[in-house]
Design a protein around this motif. Structure first.
Motif, PDB file in Angstrom:
ATOM      1  N   SER A  53       0.822  -1.216   0.000  1.00 35.89           N
ATOM      2  CA  SER A  53       0.000   0.000   0.000  1.00 35.89           C
ATOM      3  C   SER A  53       0.856   1.266   0.000  1.00 35.89           C
ATOM      4  N   GLN A  54       2.154   1.142   0.306  1.00 32.72           N
ATOM      5  CA  GLN A  54       3.046   2.300   0.279  1.00 32.72           C
ATOM      6  C   GLN A  54       3.516   2.625  -1.139  1.00 32.72           C
ATOM      7  N   VAL A  55       3.266   1.727  -2.078  1.00 32.84           N
ATOM      8  CA  VAL A  55       3.651   1.941  -3.473  1.00 32.84           C
ATOM      9  C   VAL A  55       2.474   2.586  -4.201  1.00 32.84           C
ATOM     10  N   LYS A  56       2.704   3.765  -4.712  1.00 32.24           N
ATOM     11  CA  LYS A  56       1.667   4.478  -5.452  1.00 32.24           C
ATOM     12  C   LYS A  56       1.494   3.890  -6.847  1.00 32.24           C
ATOM     13  N   ALA A  57       2.612   3.562  -7.525  1.00 35.59           N
ATOM     14  CA  ALA A  57       2.515   3.011  -8.877  1.00 35.59           C
ATOM     15  C   ALA A  57       3.821   2.359  -9.295  1.00 35.59           C
ATOM     16  N   LEU A  58       3.693   1.297 -10.070  1.00 35.13           N
ATOM     17  CA  LEU A  58       4.817   0.725 -10.801  1.00 35.13           C
ATOM     18  C   LEU A  58       4.681   1.278 -12.215  1.00 35.13           C
ATOM     19  N   VAL A  59       5.660   2.077 -12.614  1.00 38.30           N
ATOM     20  CA  VAL A  59       5.556   2.901 -13.816  1.00 38.30           C
ATOM     21  C   VAL A  59       6.416   2.332 -14.946  1.00 38.30           C
ATOM     22  N   LEU A  60       5.894   2.446 -16.155  1.00 41.17           N
ATOM     23  CA  LEU A  60       6.643   2.082 -17.356  1.00 41.17           C
ATOM     24  C   LEU A  60       6.571   3.259 -18.322  1.00 41.17           C
ATOM     25  N   ASN A  61       7.743   3.828 -18.646  1.00 35.90           N
ATOM     26  CA  ASN A  61       7.833   4.899 -19.635  1.00 35.90           C
ATOM     27  C   ASN A  61       8.288   4.286 -20.950  1.00 35.90           C
ATOM     28  N   VAL A  62       7.586   4.606 -22.024  1.00 37.18           N
ATOM     29  CA  VAL A  62       7.955   4.165 -23.367  1.00 37.18           C
ATOM     30  C   VAL A  62       8.272   5.428 -24.156  1.00 37.18           C
ATOM     31  N   ARG A  63       9.496   5.505 -24.660  1.00 31.57           N
ATOM     32  CA  ARG A  63       9.928   6.706 -25.379  1.00 31.57           C
ATOM     33  C   ARG A  63      10.528   6.304 -26.723  1.00 31.57           C
ATOM     34  N   TYR A  64       9.975   6.881 -27.785  1.00 33.11           N
ATOM     35  CA  TYR A  64      10.473   6.666 -29.148  1.00 33.11           C
ATOM     36  C   TYR A  64      10.983   8.007 -29.666  1.00 33.11           C
TER      37      TYR A  64
ATOM     38  N   VAL B 287      12.843   3.135 -26.170  1.00 28.75           N
ATOM     39  CA  VAL B 287      13.447   2.762 -24.899  1.00 28.75           C
ATOM     40  C   VAL B 287      12.343   2.691 -23.852  1.00 28.75           C
ATOM     41  N   LEU B 288      12.337   1.603 -23.104  1.00 22.90           N
ATOM     42  CA  LEU B 288      11.407   1.423 -22.000  1.00 22.90           C
ATOM     43  C   LEU B 288      12.180   1.641 -20.713  1.00 22.90           C
ATOM     44  N   THR B 289      11.620   2.457 -19.829  1.00 28.81           N
ATOM     45  CA  THR B 289      12.262   2.753 -18.551  1.00 28.81           C
ATOM     46  C   THR B 289      11.266   2.483 -17.436  1.00 28.81           C
ATOM     47  N   THR B 290      11.713   1.774 -16.423  1.00 25.82           N
ATOM     48  CA  THR B 290      10.845   1.480 -15.280  1.00 25.82           C
ATOM     49  C   THR B 290      11.024   2.534 -14.196  1.00 25.82           C
ATOM     50  N   GLY B 291      10.061   2.594 -13.325  1.00 26.95           N
ATOM     51  CA  GLY B 291      10.133   3.475 -12.172  1.00 26.95           C
ATOM     52  C   GLY B 291       9.117   3.035 -11.137  1.00 26.95           C
ATOM     53  N   THR B 292       9.320   3.489  -9.928  1.00 30.62           N
ATOM     54  CA  THR B 292       8.385   3.185  -8.849  1.00 30.62           C
ATOM     55  C   THR B 292       8.043   4.481  -8.147  1.00 30.62           C
ATOM     56  N   ALA B 293       6.760   4.747  -7.988  1.00 31.54           N
ATOM     57  CA  ALA B 293       6.295   5.932  -7.275  1.00 31.54           C
ATOM     58  C   ALA B 293       5.763   5.486  -5.914  1.00 31.54           C
ATOM     59  N   PHE B 294       6.181   6.193  -4.885  1.00 32.92           N
ATOM     60  CA  PHE B 294       5.767   5.871  -3.519  1.00 32.92           C
ATOM     61  C   PHE B 294       4.892   6.986  -2.959  1.00 32.92           C
ATOM     62  N   HIS B 295       4.084   6.646  -1.972  1.00 34.70           N
ATOM     63  CA  HIS B 295       3.270   7.646  -1.289  1.00 34.70           C
ATOM     64  C   HIS B 295       4.117   8.501  -0.354  1.00 34.70           C
ATOM     65  N   THR B 296       5.230   7.955   0.098  1.00 28.71           N
ATOM     66  CA  THR B 296       6.128   8.656   1.007  1.00 28.71           C
ATOM     67  C   THR B 296       7.555   8.183   0.731  1.00 28.71           C
ATOM     68  N   PHE B 297       8.535   8.874   1.259  1.00 24.01           N
ATOM     69  CA  PHE B 297       9.923   8.474   1.046  1.00 24.01           C
ATOM     70  C   PHE B 297      10.209   7.149   1.751  1.00 24.01           C
TER      71      PHE B 297
ATOM     72  N   LEU C  81      13.404   4.036   2.101  1.00 27.61           N
ATOM     73  CA  LEU C  81      14.780   3.655   1.815  1.00 27.61           C
ATOM     74  C   LEU C  81      14.873   2.391   0.967  1.00 27.61           C
ATOM     75  N   SER C  82      13.886   1.546   1.087  1.00 28.64           N
ATOM     76  CA  SER C  82      13.918   0.253   0.404  1.00 28.64           C
ATOM     77  C   SER C  82      13.864   0.421  -1.117  1.00 28.64           C
ATOM     78  N   LYS C  83      14.701  -0.318  -1.792  1.00 28.04           N
ATOM     79  CA  LYS C  83      14.703  -0.360  -3.256  1.00 28.04           C
ATOM     80  C   LYS C  83      14.129  -1.676  -3.764  1.00 28.04           C
ATOM     81  N   GLU C  84      13.645  -2.501  -2.838  1.00 28.81           N
ATOM     82  CA  GLU C  84      13.143  -3.813  -3.241  1.00 28.81           C
ATOM     83  C   GLU C  84      11.978  -3.736  -4.230  1.00 28.81           C
ATOM     84  N   PRO C  85      11.013  -2.814  -4.064  1.00 30.43           N
ATOM     85  CA  PRO C  85       9.954  -2.744  -5.082  1.00 30.43           C
ATOM     86  C   PRO C  85      10.508  -2.458  -6.485  1.00 30.43           C
ATOM     87  N   ASP C  86      11.546  -1.623  -6.575  1.00 29.71           N
ATOM     88  CA  ASP C  86      12.179  -1.334  -7.873  1.00 29.71           C
ATOM     89  C   ASP C  86      12.776  -2.605  -8.473  1.00 29.71           C
ATOM     90  N   VAL C  87      13.479  -3.367  -7.656  1.00 28.69           N
ATOM     91  CA  VAL C  87      14.129  -4.597  -8.119  1.00 28.69           C
ATOM     92  C   VAL C  87      13.075  -5.603  -8.584  1.00 28.69           C
TER      93      VAL C  87
END
Length: 165
Positions: free
Chosen positions: A109-120, A126-136, A138-144
């Motif tokens: 519930s702390q993860v706002k979105a798992l994001v996928l950017n598609v840029r041509y 190029v596809l780039t991933t990202g993770t948006a959180f509701h708050t700061f 330290l964990s990078k596990e959702p990104d991994v």
């Protein structure tokens, strides 16, 4: 965050605009540049529906399945687009299920979105991933988890890519 370059544009465009490969995503934004530049804001305008109780709005963003036909119409034609970019969010229930399945060290519930950017850019995508959180956090596990899951998903759909270092 990871960046993946698409190695077969024709096959990728078919998967993006015609097949159901990107159906698990919501569209936050699309910008398509050709003879004109078109911008699509995927946010739902709830006031448009007023008090019509027959319309069920599940998300704050439109499902890709509802907008991909419009995007296809803007991209198809005699000329290749100059550029495009799409910002996708994995559907919230799918994001939560993924994080739970992988025993993520933070509450999904702390993860706002798992994001996928598609840029041509006119020559490559190029596809780039990202993770948006509701708050700061330290964990990078959702990104991994998201990076690994996306690679597996693309492979399963036969979308060819190579990782950009």
């Amino acid at each position: 965050m990871t960046a993946l370059q698409i190695t077969s544009m024709k096959q990728f465009m078919h998967q993006l605009l015609i097949s159901d490969a990107f159906e698990p995503f919501l569209l936050e934004e699309a910008v398509i540049g050709g003879a004109s530049t078109f911008t699509i804001d995927g946010h739902v305008n709830r006031e448009f529906y007023g008090s019509d109780d027959s319309v069920e709005i599940l998300y704050d963003l439109r499902p890709w399945s509802e907008l991909k036909g419009l995007c296809f119409d803007l991209i198809k034609g005699k000329h290749t687009p100059l550029f495009f970019r799409f910002v996708f969010h994995l559907m919230p229930e799918k994001a939560q299920a993924l994080l739970e399945k992988e025993n993520c060290d933070i509450d999904p519930s702390q993860v706002k979105a798992l994001v996928l950017n598609v840029r041509y850019d006119g020559s490559k995508a190029v596809l780039t991933t990202g993770t948006a959180f509701h708050t700061f956090l330290l964990s990078k596990e959702p990104d991994v988890i998201w990076d690994r899951a996306l690679k597996k998903y693309l492979n399963g759909k036969g979308i060819l890519w190579e990782e950009i270092q």
